[in-house]
Design a protein around this motif. Structure first.
Motif, mmCIF file in Angstrom:
data_model
loop_
_atom_site.group_PDB
_atom_site.id
_atom_site.type_symbol
_atom_site.label_atom_id
_atom_site.label_comp_id
_atom_site.label_asym_id
_atom_site.label_seq_id
_atom_site.Cartn_x
_atom_site.Cartn_y
_atom_site.Cartn_z
ATOM 1 N N GLU A 56 0.809 -1.196 0.027
ATOM 2 C CA GLU A 56 -0.197 0.061 0.168
ATOM 3 C C GLU A 56 1.096 1.206 0.017
ATOM 4 O O GLU A 56 0.421 2.220 -0.638
ATOM 5 N N LEU A 57 1.879 1.146 0.925
ATOM 6 C CA LEU A 57 2.852 2.462 0.813
ATOM 7 C C LEU A 57 3.486 2.582 -0.402
ATOM 8 O O LEU A 57 3.740 3.731 -0.857
ATOM 9 N N ARG A 58 3.944 1.573 -0.943
ATOM 10 C CA ARG A 58 4.927 1.607 -2.466
ATOM 11 C C ARG A 58 4.161 2.008 -3.531
ATOM 12 O O ARG A 58 4.583 2.794 -4.196
ATOM 13 N N VAL A 59 2.705 1.692 -3.306
ATOM 14 C CA VAL A 59 1.815 2.401 -4.428
ATOM 15 C C VAL A 59 1.575 3.839 -4.182
ATOM 16 O O VAL A 59 1.454 4.661 -5.100
ATOM 17 N N ARG A 60 1.353 4.031 -3.111
ATOM 18 C CA ARG A 60 0.890 5.753 -2.913
ATOM 19 C C ARG A 60 2.071 6.276 -3.014
ATOM 20 O O ARG A 60 1.980 7.510 -3.963
ATOM 21 N N VAL A 61 3.269 6.085 -2.561
ATOM 22 C CA VAL A 61 4.519 6.727 -3.020
ATOM 23 C C VAL A 61 4.788 6.839 -4.380
ATOM 24 O O VAL A 61 5.302 8.015 -5.090
ATOM 25 N N ASP A 62 4.529 5.879 -5.218
ATOM 26 C CA ASP A 62 4.902 5.736 -6.552
ATOM 27 C C ASP A 62 3.873 6.627 -7.291
ATOM 28 O O ASP A 62 4.298 7.378 -8.242
ATOM 29 N N ILE A 63 2.533 6.838 -6.794
ATOM 30 C CA ILE A 63 1.667 7.662 -7.609
ATOM 31 C C ILE A 63 1.938 9.068 -7.234
ATOM 32 O O ILE A 63 1.961 9.710 -8.174
ATOM 33 N N ASP A 64 2.491 9.258 -5.969
ATOM 34 C CA ASP A 64 2.882 10.746 -5.695
ATOM 35 C C ASP A 64 4.170 11.055 -6.555
ATOM 36 O O ASP A 64 3.906 12.382 -7.204
ATOM 37 N N THR A 65 5.135 10.544 -6.523
ATOM 38 C CA THR A 65 6.167 10.717 -7.275
ATOM 39 C C THR A 65 5.781 10.639 -8.904
ATOM 40 O O THR A 65 6.328 11.665 -9.770
ATOM 41 N N SER A 66 5.058 10.008 -9.333
ATOM 42 C CA SER A 66 4.320 9.991 -10.797
ATOM 43 C C SER A 66 3.746 11.300 -10.924
ATOM 44 O O SER A 66 3.954 11.651 -12.357
ATOM 45 N N ILE A 67 2.979 11.505 -10.322
ATOM 46 C CA ILE A 67 2.568 13.029 -10.419
ATOM 47 C C ILE A 67 3.337 14.228 -10.561
ATOM 48 O O ILE A 67 3.318 15.014 -11.305
ATOM 49 N N ILE A 68 4.391 14.227 -9.418
ATOM 50 C CA ILE A 68 5.380 15.167 -9.448
ATOM 51 C C ILE A 68 6.105 15.396 -10.815
ATOM 52 O O ILE A 68 6.346 16.349 -11.217
ATOM 53 N N PHE A 69 6.562 14.189 -11.240
ATOM 54 C CA PHE A 69 7.341 13.997 -12.265
ATOM 55 C C PHE A 69 6.722 13.799 -13.479
ATOM 56 O O PHE A 69 7.357 13.997 -14.561
ATOM 57 N N GLY A 70 5.425 13.293 -13.649
ATOM 58 C CA GLY A 70 4.794 13.315 -14.994
ATOM 59 C C GLY A 70 3.499 13.595 -15.474
ATOM 60 O O GLY A 70 2.899 13.657 -16.503
ATOM 61 N N LEU A 71 2.831 14.445 -14.573
ATOM 62 C CA LEU A 71 1.418 14.678 -14.848
ATOM 63 C C LEU A 71 1.535 16.283 -15.476
ATOM 64 O O LEU A 71 2.121 17.196 -14.724
ATOM 65 N N PRO A 72 1.026 16.443 -16.496
ATOM 66 C CA PRO A 72 1.171 17.916 -17.157
ATOM 67 C C PRO A 72 0.389 18.904 -16.420
ATOM 68 O O PRO A 72 -0.618 18.486 -15.854
ATOM 69 N N PRO A 73 0.847 20.086 -16.255
ATOM 70 C CA PRO A 73 0.342 21.074 -15.383
ATOM 71 C C PRO A 73 -0.717 22.018 -16.222
ATOM 72 O O PRO A 73 -0.647 21.645 -17.301
ATOM 73 N N THR A 74 -1.374 22.791 -15.511
ATOM 74 C CA THR A 74 -2.464 23.674 -16.164
ATOM 75 C C THR A 74 -1.703 24.947 -16.203
ATOM 76 O O THR A 74 -1.665 25.619 -17.111
ATOM 77 N N GLU A 75 -1.186 25.360 -14.792
ATOM 78 C CA GLU A 75 -0.326 26.659 -14.861
ATOM 79 C C GLU A 75 0.617 26.539 -13.870
ATOM 80 O O GLU A 75 0.526 25.617 -12.826
ATOM 81 N N SER A 76 1.708 26.982 -13.862
ATOM 82 C CA SER A 76 2.894 26.926 -13.205
ATOM 83 C C SER A 76 2.701 26.986 -11.675
ATOM 84 O O SER A 76 3.082 26.428 -10.580
ATOM 85 N N GLU A 77 1.819 27.998 -11.172
ATOM 86 C CA GLU A 77 1.521 28.251 -9.723
ATOM 87 C C GLU A 77 0.774 27.003 -9.250
ATOM 88 O O GLU A 77 1.008 26.636 -8.201
ATOM 89 N N SER A 78 -0.299 26.695 -10.026
ATOM 90 C CA SER A 78 -1.068 25.623 -9.375
ATOM 91 C C SER A 78 -0.320 24.245 -9.376
ATOM 92 O O SER A 78 -0.369 23.636 -8.474
ATOM 93 N N ALA A 79 0.549 24.184 -10.287
ATOM 94 C CA ALA A 79 1.291 23.110 -10.456
ATOM 95 C C ALA A 79 2.204 22.882 -9.190
ATOM 96 O O ALA A 79 2.570 21.865 -8.734
ATOM 97 N N PHE A 80 2.907 24.236 -8.813
ATOM 98 C CA PHE A 80 3.732 24.010 -7.816
ATOM 99 C C PHE A 80 3.119 23.712 -6.534
ATOM 100 O O PHE A 80 3.553 22.924 -5.666
ATOM 101 N N THR A 81 2.100 24.387 -6.282
ATOM 102 C CA THR A 81 1.246 24.092 -5.094
ATOM 103 C C THR A 81 0.725 22.507 -5.052
ATOM 104 O O THR A 81 0.999 22.020 -3.725
ATOM 105 N N ARG A 82 0.455 22.062 -6.267
ATOM 106 C CA ARG A 82 0.025 20.688 -6.210
ATOM 107 C C ARG A 82 1.181 19.798 -5.807
ATOM 108 O O ARG A 82 0.842 18.879 -5.086
ATOM 109 N N ASN A 83 2.335 20.141 -6.492
ATOM 110 C CA ASN A 83 3.336 19.207 -6.128
ATOM 111 C C ASN A 83 3.952 19.258 -4.839
ATOM 112 O O ASN A 83 4.268 18.214 -4.251
ATOM 113 N N MET A 84 3.995 20.429 -4.241
ATOM 114 C CA MET A 84 4.153 20.368 -2.989
ATOM 115 C C MET A 84 3.304 19.607 -2.104
ATOM 116 O O MET A 84 3.945 19.073 -1.093
ATOM 117 N N GLU A 85 2.082 19.759 -2.105
ATOM 118 C CA GLU A 85 1.175 19.008 -1.328
ATOM 119 C C GLU A 85 1.390 17.359 -1.554
ATOM 120 O O GLU A 85 1.169 16.746 -0.599
#
Length: 222
Positions: free
Chosen positions: A143-172
């Motif tokens: 469960e932990l491996r999957v959760r962290v893998d999704i989190d890092t995939s979002i940070i490194f691979g999910l296209p943003p809408t705008e830089s500020e919202s992407a920054f806030t999202r990635n930090m959270e």
């Protein structure tokens, strides 16, 4: 004469009884020794097995803790890079990468960086992600491996809408991974997804599904 025969028979019976008693006692003594030996052997085997399981459990626990510590260190590095690049989304012009800016490039590459500095930071962050993935392989919690893998995939691979919202999202999302790792170390259940992180997880599932479908169409078209 009759009396003498009776006395001899009685004496023989007594001697036979004594022999039988000695044999019986010997058999019981031997049986007790065998049972005691088997019990001792079984206890020794069980204790060795218990010690082996305990030692293996301790090794796995130490390995998991080392993996979690390493992943948290890399996540701190990722957050540092995100804060350093909290500026406008840079142009990919001049970069050795031909792909359009993804969240990865937009989030980590500040506008004041030279093309060489962009590439260097990009490679460094890709190494961070790889080290997080390797570190999490030491953690037995699926469960932990999957959760962290999704989190890092979002940070490194999910296209943003705008830089500020992407920054806030990635930090959270980074914090979500950290909170999950901390909860695991404390032996607590993983925390619930925050609304922003839950939205990002849903967007990632949709994006990865569409990406995989497009990839299969491209590579499996006759």
């Amino acid at each position: 004469m009759g009396m003498w025969l009776v006395e001899q028979l009685a004496a023989r019976l007594l001697r036979n009884s004594a022999v039988v008693s000695d044999v019986t006692a010997g058999i019981f003594a031997l049986g007790g020794a065998i049972v005691g030996g088997l019990a001792t052997l079984a206890g020794t085997v069980w204790e060795q097995h218990r010690q082996s399981r305990t030692a293996r459990s301790e090794r796995l626990e130490e390995m998991a803790k080392a993996g979690v510590d390493a992943a948290m260190t890399e996540l701190l590095e990722v957050q540092t890079a995100l804060r350093a690049a909290k500026t406008q989304v840079p142009s990919a012009k001049g970069s050795s990468y031909e792909e359009p800016p993804s969240t990865f490039m937009a989030a980590f590459l500040g506008k004041d960086l030279t093309p060489e500095e962009r590439d260097e930071r990009l490679h460094h962050m890709m190494d961070c992600r790889s080290r997080i993935s390797i570190a999490m392989q030491r953690v037995p919690s699926y469960e932990l491996r999957v959760r962290v893998d999704i989190d890092t995939s979002i940070i490194f691979g999910l296209p943003p809408t705008e830089s500020e919202s992407a920054f806030t999202r990635n930090m959270e999302v980074c914090r979500d991974a950290e909170w999950c790792l901390g909860a695991y170390l404390r032996g607590e259940p993983l925390p619930s997804l925050m609304p922003t992180v839950a939205k990002a997880h849903a967007e990632w599932r949709k994006f990865s599904s569409e990406y995989n479908a497009a990839w299969h169409r491209k590579h499996h078209t006759l």
